[in-house]
Design an enzyme around this catalytic site. Structure first.
Site, short mmCIF file in Angstrom:
data_model
loop_
_atom_site.label_atom_id
_atom_site.label_comp_id
_atom_site.label_asym_id
_atom_site.label_seq_id
_atom_site.Cartn_x
_atom_site.Cartn_y
_atom_site.Cartn_z
N ASP A 72 0.93 -1.34 0.04
CA ASP A 72 -0.11 0.06 0.06
C ASP A 72 1.02 1.43 -0.01
O ASP A 72 1.83 1.12 -0.49
CB ASP A 72 -0.86 -0.18 1.41
CG ASP A 72 -2.18 0.40 1.08
OD1 ASP A 72 -2.48 1.70 0.53
OD2 ASP A 72 -3.26 -0.41 0.86
N HIS B 94 -3.59 5.49 3.58
CA HIS B 94 -4.25 4.48 3.03
C HIS B 94 -3.88 3.21 3.58
O HIS B 94 -4.42 2.36 4.31
CB HIS B 94 -4.23 4.36 1.51
CG HIS B 94 -5.54 3.46 1.10
ND1 HIS B 94 -5.17 1.96 0.95
CD2 HIS B 94 -6.49 3.80 0.78
CE1 HIS B 94 -6.25 1.72 0.32
NE2 HIS B 94 -7.21 2.42 0.27
N SER C 13 -11.46 -1.24 -0.64
CA SER C 13 -10.05 -1.17 0.12
C SER C 13 -10.52 -1.70 1.23
O SER C 13 -9.53 -2.28 1.83
CB SER C 13 -9.70 0.31 -0.10
OG SER C 13 -8.95 0.66 -1.46
#
Length: 439
Positions: A136, A195, A374
């Site tokens: 990520d 994220h 996600s």
């Protein structure tokens, strides 16, 4: 003449014949002489007697009192003896960390309609021994990750995209993926998403004694792998990272000592699964790593999104708080679904996890809400970690089959296809434990 309980204790123990389980009790005596006499008599009790026949003195306490091993009935009788002021149980205390102070906000873990039934799975395991690689944006320092992180790597080869002054290196820290207006094919600037930190918390956050959240596999370990920077990440970097996280060799990068049991890819782009990504995933699977991907947030068939359309992956669609397919989620040829919340104004119907408050660079560790496929994918990745913890020998294909076989019916409509149903951590781990060694 001062009374001491020596004779009374001796008479008491000689007449006690019931065989009962012993436990620890604190006996408070009227004076020091009584305590000395009683502990002396106990220490020299005949060694052939059972504990239930002869109370055993363990230690004297600094605050006053003597610790004995006694059965429950014995404790009651000792408390009535002359020279004994009181008898109290030597209580067992536990840390006040039942789950986490934000547990009520983690509806996706326990909601009876659309939650993943985490607590049932935790009766068997919390993920100890399992390793999850999160490919990520990297990771930010956060109290939830204390003791959870294994050495990771930064695979971003473009120094400008990495924002750390160099290309690939051994520091997977998220430097922020913010952009100015006009950059990254967008007329508007964007704040850093943090994220990877959010995904990592959903997998293995450990609240401990702090106010915080708990991940689905809080005793698993995390390998943070940075592949997404400013404007995203290249397939060449992502493919190398998949190979590396699964224990393969990448030129110029130290080989992992322990491959990941599962690799989470909460990312995607429109297009077919190219030969490079396909080969990297095939190799990772052959080494024993399960690949979990988000289905995508384009309101399209998941076949149009990669890596969700790559062969062999576990692709995950998203459900909203109401149990129906989330309005944004891709659909169709996916493996199963997991809670994903909403997209737009973030709120309590979204997925709470670890975060940083900084708009560009890191500022302060906090918790925040996010919606999307996600956040659905790492919940499945965490479930795979629980499965591997329960049965380290379960194969990649067997993992997928158990996920499919033990998904429960969708609690809401998904007319365009959400795979086998809603992931069920409790039922899946239960099935793995039951089938362990039978394959």
């Amino acid at each position: 003449m001062r009374f001491t309980p020596v004779v009374a204790l001796a008479a008491f123990t000689a007449s006690t014949t019931a065989s009962v389980a012993s436990d620890r009790y604190i006996v408070h005596f009227a004076d020091a002489a009584s305590a000395r006499a009683a502990t002396h008599a106990s220490q020299f009790a005949p060694t052939e007697r059972r504990l239930s026949d002869a109370p055993r003195h363990l230690r004297s306490l600094a605050a006053g009192g003597e610790v004995f091993e006694l059965g429950p009935d014995e404790a009651s009788r000792v408390s009535a003896l002359p020279g004994v002021d009181a008898v109290e149980e030597d209580l067992m205390f536990e840390p006040t960390t039942v789950v986490a102070s934000l547990w009520k906000r983690q509806w996706y873990m326990h909601d009876p309609k659309v939650g993943v039934d985490a607590e049932k799975a935790w009766k068997y395991t919390r993920g100890a021994g399992a390793v999850v690689a999160v490919l990520d944006t990297g990771i930010t320092p956060h109290p939830e990750f204390d003791g959870q992180l294994l050495p990771g790597y930064d695979f971003i080869s473009d120094a400008g995209a990495a924002r750390d002054g160099d290309g690939r290196d051994a520091d997977p820290t998220d430097m922020g993926n913010w952009s100015d207006p006009g950059e990254c094919h967008s007329p508007e600037g964007k704040a850093s998403t943090w994220h990877g930190t959010h995904m990592a918390g959903l997998i293995a956050a450990r609240a401990g004694n702090r106010p915080g959240i708990v991940g689905l596999a809080p005793e698993a370990k995390l390998i943070p792998v940075r592949v997404l920077g400013r404007c995203g990440g290249r397939s060449s970097d992502i493919a190398d990272a998949i190979v590396w996280a699964s224990g393969g060799d990448v030129p110029g990068v130290p080989t992992l000592a322990r491959r990941a049991d599962v690799i989470n890819l909460s990312m995607g782009t429109t297009g077919a699964c190219g030969p490079l990504l396909r080969r990297a995933i095939e190799q990772a699977r052959s080494r024993g790593s399960v690949i979990v991907t988000s289905a995508g947030n384009d309101q399209k068939n998941a076949n149009t999104n990669t890596p969700a359309n790559c062969p062999g992956v576990v692709s995950v669609a998203a459900l909203g708080r109401d149990g129906a397919m989330a309005s944004y989620s891709n659909f169709g040829n996916v493996t199963l679904a997991a809670p994903g919340g909403h997209i737009g104004d973030r709120g309590a119907d979204d997925i709470l996890s670890t975060w940083d408050i900084g708009k560009r660079g890191r500022e302060r560790s906090v918790f925040g809400y996010r919606g999307g496929t996600s956040v659905a994918a790492p919940q499945v990745a965490a479930l795979v970690a629980l499965m591997r913890s329960a049965d380290p020998d379960i194969t990649v294909d067997q993992v997928t089959q158990q996920l499919v076989d033990n998904a429960r019916p969708l609690p809401g409509p998904c007319p365009k296809g959400c795979g086998a149903g809603l992931m069920d951590a409790g039922a899946t781990v239960d099935a793995v434990v039951e089938d362990r060694g039978r394959y």
